[in-house]
Design an enzyme around this catalytic site. Structure first.
Site: not given
Length: 287
Positions: A70-71, A75, A140, A170
């Site tokens: 998925d990364g 891209r 995303n 956080d």
């Protein structure tokens, strides 16, 4: 005459994509199709793909093929954002949400796309302007994340100029429907169908009573203001640090409709992928 004259490649930085590239080049050779890729990526592999820069890769490709997970797919989508070029995701290794096929399915998939026997799913992106780092685009999520040991991320959230909630957390994540199964999901956000045009604002590990996800329409905009009590904040765009914010900084996030198009061949549905990837199990009461 097929629709594909030039295939662009986007490769995973580490996984072995030689078999997939050889398959694509062999398919292309038989049809007089050119294969292009980024110099630093195709240069790592002994192949006949032409090395071109990112702008030329985006401009020349009729079809972008992402080899990885998925990364890599995200891209590839950022590379061709705003162009009608469809992106075909090929899984190398573990199952992804965005990739459509495995390596062995490549030749029939390429032939189907070349013959227009595929459909295309439009994906929305979100964008913002970082005070020191310029415009960023995410498929995303854009997340405001606290630096470890430097206090909470204290962020005021306004929608369409109306103050809504002040969060200490956080991280505060602004996610697309596509990103609903990524960081947003691990922070307790909902699973959203890729057909929904809208975005989510989700706090991760909120120190506030209010810890729910907010779902906005693609026509609305959300402003995140870093409050005086906040620690320093890293801005992650699709999981990569793109800049930093300090107390007093504010950013406005807006939607970009149909910023990229993903190839679907109808082999699996989003819900099947979600069930497998997120290990969706029902109640013991019903088994």
């Amino acid at each position: 005459m097929g629709m594909v004259n030039t295939v662009g490649l986007v490769l995973h930085p580490r996984r072995d994509s030689k078999e997939a590239i050889d398959t694509i080049i062999e398919w292309a050779r038989g049809r007089g199709v050119t294969v292009v890729g980024l110099p630093e990526e195709v240069g790592r592999i002994d192949c006949s793909a032409l090395p071109v820069g990112p702008a030329e890769l985006a401009a020349r490709s009729d079809l972008m093929v992402s080899l990885g997970g998925d990364g890599t797919m995200l891209r590839a989508m950022r590379l061709i954002a705003g162009l009608p070029t469809p992106v075909l995701g090929v899984n190398l290794g573990k199952l992804g949400f965005l990739a459509e096929i495995d390596v062995e399915e490549l030749p029939p998939a390429l032939t189907a796309i070349d013959g227009h026997e595929h459909f295309v799913e439009a994906r929305m992106a979100i964008r913002t302007l970082l005070p020191d780092d310029g415009e960023v685009l995410a498929f995303n999520d854009i997340a405001l994340v606290r630096h470890p040991g430097d206090g909470m991320a204290a962020v005021a959230v306004s929608v369409a100029g109306h103050p809504f909630v002040r969060l200490a957390a956080d991280a505060v994540i602004v996610a697309t429907s596509t990103g609903s199964t990524a960081y947003s999901f691990s922070a307790g956000g909902p699973i959203v169908s890729p057909n929904v045009e809208g975005f989510l604002v989700v706090p991760a590990a909120a120190h506030s009573t209010f810890n729910r996800a907010l779902v906005l329409s693609a026509d609305e905009e959300v402003t995140l203001e870093v409050l005086p009590t906040s620690g320093h904040i890293a801005v992650e765009v699709d999981g990569t640090i793109a800049g930093h914010l300090s107390p007093g900084h504010r950013i406005t996030v807006t939607a970009v409709r149909a910023a990229a198009r993903v190839v679907r061949l109808g082999t699996t549905s989003f819900y099947e992928r979600a069930r497998r990837k997120l290990r969706v199990n029902g109640s013991a009461e019903v088994d």
